[in-house]
Design an enzyme around this catalytic site. Structure first.
Site, PDB file in Angstrom:
ATOM      1  N   ASN A 180       0.829  -1.199   0.000  1.00 15.92           N
ATOM      2  CA  ASN A 180       0.000   0.000   0.000  1.00 15.92           C
ATOM      3  C   ASN A 180       0.872   1.260   0.000  1.00 15.92           C
ATOM      4  OD1 ASN A 180      -2.642  -1.181   0.044  1.00 15.92           O
ATOM      5  ND2 ASN A 180      -2.324  -1.731   2.189  1.00 15.92           N
ATOM      6  N   GLY A 232       4.766   5.225  -3.120  1.00 19.89           N
ATOM      7  CA  GLY A 232       6.016   5.320  -3.866  1.00 19.89           C
ATOM      8  C   GLY A 232       6.376   4.011  -4.529  1.00 19.89           C
ATOM      9  N   ASP A 255       9.806  -6.470   0.103  1.00 20.41           N
ATOM     10  CA  ASP A 255      10.298  -5.935   1.367  1.00 20.41           C
ATOM     11  C   ASP A 255      11.645  -5.304   1.071  1.00 20.41           C
ATOM     12  OD1 ASP A 255       9.577  -5.575   4.161  1.00 20.41           O
ATOM     13  OD2 ASP A 255      11.455  -6.598   4.578  1.00 20.41           O
TER      14      ASP A 255
END
Length: 211
Positions: free
Chosen positions: A19, A22, A81
């Site tokens: 979410n 960028g 991640d």
């Protein structure tokens, strides 16, 4: 050239487990350039909230996020991640990059904390190095026993003050000596060619299309 991906023909959609605005903008550009025959749906459009990132590594957190989005959506999922590692700080902020200063996603505070933490470590004419990490995890379903993992590393230096108006996160402090620019001073096209996220996506696509 169009990539031919080995996915379930009955499920031409994948969910993107993020979410972060960028990241979403970068993913959209990168997936468009890859010319995927897959409809990539951000998890926010499916009202999927962020997963609890309680792993101890980038890989663990990427898999946690991918499984979470896949379980709720019923679709294959890709998760990212990523973060900044600074060896002089024991590779902090690392997996805690987004919440380094306490509040998740507050880029200004995170950058200010990084500058403050590095100030006593700086020596004249000696740059402080750092590297961005991006780990991507792709799961075909929530309980996929063999997630596909790809990673990208981007080496640079950490400045004493921000430069540049583009990008997000630590981009204004991340100096790339070869280009004499920060990540925040690059165009999106420049950044995507050499960034940790661009490298990770290229690696993921090669693995998907070679199976």
């Amino acid at each position: 050239m169009t990539a031919t991906l080995h996915s379930d023909p009955a499920n031409p959609q994948w969910v993107l487990a993020s979410n972060n605005k960028g990241k979403l903008n970068e993913f959209k550009r990168l997936f468009k350039a890859a010319d995927l025959n897959i409809d990539i749906i951000p998890q926010g459009e499916l009202n999927i909230e962020d997963a609890v990132e309680d792993g101890l590594s980038f890989i663990e957190n990427a898999i946690i996020k991918a499984r979470h989005a896949s379980r709720i959506s019923g679709l294959p999922a890709i998760a990212d991640d990523s973060g900044l590692c600074v060896p002089a700080l024991g590779n902090a902020p690392g997996i805690y990059s987004a919440r380094y200063a306490g509040e998740h996603g507050n880029d200004a505070n995170n950058n200010a904390k990084l500058i403050a933490d590095l100030k006593p470590l700086r020596q004249q004419h000696t740059p402080i190095t750092g590297y961005f990490v991006c780990v991507l995890a792709f799961v075909r379903h929530a309980d996929d026993p063999l997630p596909i993992i790809a990673q990208g590393l981007w080496q640079g230096e950490i400045l004493e003050a921000p430069q540049g108006e583009n990008g997000f996160g630590y981009d204004p402090l991340f100096w790339v000596p070869d280009l004499q620019l920060t990540a925040a001073a690059m165009s999106p096209e420049q950044k995507n060619k050499i960034s940790h996220r661009g490298l990770a996506i290229n690696s993921l696509l090669k693995q998907l299309t070679s199976q």
